[in-house]
Design a protein around this motif. Structure first.
Motif, short mmCIF file in Angstrom:
data_model
loop_
_atom_site.label_atom_id
_atom_site.label_comp_id
_atom_site.label_asym_id
_atom_site.label_seq_id
_atom_site.Cartn_x
_atom_site.Cartn_y
_atom_site.Cartn_z
N TRP A 2 2.89 14.67 1.97
CA TRP A 2 3.69 13.32 1.88
C TRP A 2 3.69 12.53 3.11
CZ3 TRP A 2 6.19 11.08 -1.94
CH2 TRP A 2 6.52 11.87 -2.96
N TRP A 3 3.20 13.21 4.20
CA TRP A 3 3.06 12.45 5.44
C TRP A 3 2.10 11.32 5.32
CZ3 TRP A 3 6.87 12.63 8.57
CH2 TRP A 3 7.76 13.91 8.80
N TRP A 4 1.13 11.57 4.65
CA TRP A 4 -0.01 10.59 4.56
C TRP A 4 0.49 9.49 3.77
CZ3 TRP A 4 -3.82 10.22 7.52
CH2 TRP A 4 -4.39 11.40 8.01
N MET A 5 1.55 9.94 2.85
CA MET A 5 2.10 8.61 1.89
C MET A 5 3.31 7.77 2.74
SD MET A 5 0.67 9.20 -0.94
CE MET A 5 -0.47 10.33 -0.27
N LEU A 6 3.66 8.32 3.86
CA LEU A 6 4.62 7.52 4.64
C LEU A 6 3.95 6.81 5.83
CD1 LEU A 6 7.50 10.32 4.80
CD2 LEU A 6 7.16 8.39 3.31
N THR A 7 2.71 7.29 6.05
CA THR A 7 1.93 6.36 6.91
C THR A 7 1.84 4.91 7.09
OG1 THR A 7 0.42 8.46 7.34
CG2 THR A 7 -0.15 6.42 8.43
N PRO A 8 1.74 4.13 5.83
CA PRO A 8 1.87 2.77 5.71
C PRO A 8 2.91 2.22 6.19
CG PRO A 8 0.81 3.58 3.83
CD PRO A 8 1.27 4.80 4.60
N PHE A 9 4.20 2.94 5.88
CA PHE A 9 5.48 2.27 6.24
C PHE A 9 5.86 2.46 7.95
CE2 PHE A 9 6.18 4.00 1.89
CZ PHE A 9 6.42 2.82 1.35
N VAL A 10 5.10 3.56 8.31
CA VAL A 10 5.42 3.69 9.98
C VAL A 10 4.35 2.36 10.65
CG1 VAL A 10 4.63 5.13 11.89
CG2 VAL A 10 5.65 5.97 9.81
N LEU A 11 3.14 2.32 9.81
CA LEU A 11 2.30 1.29 10.39
C LEU A 11 3.12 -0.22 10.42
CD1 LEU A 11 -1.08 2.42 9.32
CD2 LEU A 11 -0.36 2.55 11.63
N ALA A 12 3.82 -0.43 9.13
CA ALA A 12 4.48 -1.58 9.26
C ALA A 12 5.38 -2.04 10.20
CB ALA A 12 5.19 -1.84 7.60
N LEU B 45 0.77 -1.20 -0.03
CA LEU B 45 0.06 0.02 0.12
C LEU B 45 0.97 1.14 0.07
CD1 LEU B 45 -2.48 1.58 0.38
CD2 LEU B 45 -2.58 1.18 2.80
N GLY B 46 1.65 1.13 0.79
CA GLY B 46 2.95 2.46 0.73
C GLY B 46 3.51 2.59 -0.52
N ILE B 47 3.94 1.72 -1.04
CA ILE B 47 4.60 1.62 -2.53
C ILE B 47 3.65 2.36 -3.30
CG2 ILE B 47 5.82 0.48 -4.34
CD1 ILE B 47 7.01 -1.36 -1.95
N VAL B 48 2.54 1.78 -3.41
CA VAL B 48 1.30 2.13 -4.54
C VAL B 48 1.04 3.62 -4.28
CG1 VAL B 48 -0.96 1.96 -5.01
CG2 VAL B 48 0.28 0.19 -4.81
N LEU B 49 0.99 3.99 -2.87
CA LEU B 49 0.67 5.56 -2.49
C LEU B 49 1.69 6.47 -2.95
CD1 LEU B 49 -1.00 5.37 0.95
CD2 LEU B 49 -2.16 5.93 -1.33
N LEU B 50 2.95 5.85 -2.87
CA LEU B 50 4.28 6.54 -2.96
C LEU B 50 4.29 6.91 -4.56
CD1 LEU B 50 7.06 5.57 -1.01
CD2 LEU B 50 6.17 7.66 -0.89
N LEU B 51 3.88 5.93 -5.43
CA LEU B 51 4.03 6.08 -6.92
C LEU B 51 2.78 6.91 -7.46
CD1 LEU B 51 4.69 2.23 -7.98
CD2 LEU B 51 6.33 4.10 -8.20
N LEU B 52 1.65 6.85 -6.65
CA LEU B 52 0.79 7.74 -7.36
C LEU B 52 1.00 9.19 -6.96
CD1 LEU B 52 -2.32 5.39 -6.20
CD2 LEU B 52 -1.47 5.97 -8.42
N LYS B 53 1.61 9.29 -5.68
CA LYS B 53 1.82 10.93 -5.37
C LYS B 53 3.22 11.10 -6.34
CE LYS B 53 2.44 14.26 -2.72
NZ LYS B 53 1.61 15.45 -2.47
N TYR B 54 3.97 10.55 -6.55
CA TYR B 54 5.32 10.82 -7.30
C TYR B 54 4.83 11.27 -8.65
CZ TYR B 54 9.71 10.97 -9.72
OH TYR B 54 11.00 11.36 -10.16
N LEU B 55 3.88 10.31 -9.33
CA LEU B 55 3.34 10.40 -10.68
C LEU B 55 2.25 11.61 -10.62
CD1 LEU B 55 3.29 6.73 -11.72
CD2 LEU B 55 5.03 8.44 -12.39
N GLY B 56 1.80 12.07 -9.65
CA GLY B 56 0.78 13.12 -9.76
C GLY B 56 -0.40 12.46 -10.20
N ILE B 57 -0.84 11.15 -10.02
CA ILE B 57 -2.12 10.64 -10.27
C ILE B 57 -3.28 10.78 -9.34
CG2 ILE B 57 -3.26 8.34 -11.00
CD1 ILE B 57 -0.68 7.68 -12.05
N GLY B 58 -4.48 11.09 -9.78
CA GLY B 58 -5.44 11.46 -8.90
C GLY B 58 -5.47 12.64 -7.72
N PRO B 59 -6.38 12.22 -6.79
CA PRO B 59 -6.28 13.14 -5.87
C PRO B 59 -5.27 13.08 -4.81
CG PRO B 59 -8.14 11.58 -5.53
CD PRO B 59 -7.34 11.27 -6.74
N LEU B 60 -4.47 11.83 -4.92
CA LEU B 60 -3.28 11.85 -4.04
C LEU B 60 -2.21 12.73 -4.30
CD1 LEU B 60 -3.29 7.78 -4.13
CD2 LEU B 60 -4.31 9.37 -2.37
#
Length: 80
Positions: A26-36, A6-21
């Motif tokens: 960036w803190w929301w993108m890193l949250t799954p890694f912290v939870l892991a 999930l974290g990798i997918v969120l990072l890719l979507l944020k980096y590529l600028g796809i959709g509302p993400l």
């Protein structure tokens, strides 16, 4: 593992600028890694990881025993 994917997918979507993400922080993108990390810390400290490994080993051992018994005695499966 699911949190990492999930974290990798969120990072890719944020980096590529796809959709509302693309507008999310960036803190929301890193949250799954912290939870892991939190999950792995809890799983290791509570013994969850070791218990699951022991259950898998016991399952494999029982399957091996069943195969051996059935190979030695053709009526073994019928007796159960």
């Amino acid at each position: 593992m699911y949190l990492l994917v999930l974290g990798i997918v969120l990072l890719l979507l944020k980096y590529l600028g796809i959709g509302p993400l693309a507008d999310w922080s960036w803190w929301w993108m890193l949250t799954p890694f912290v939870l892991a990390v939190v999950w792995w810390s809890w799983a290791d400290s509570s013994g969850y990881t070791k218990r699951k490994a022991m259950e898998q080993e016991a399952e494999k051992m029982q399957e091996r025993r069943d195969r051996t018994k059935s190979a030695l005695d053709s009526n073994y499966k019928r007796k159960k």
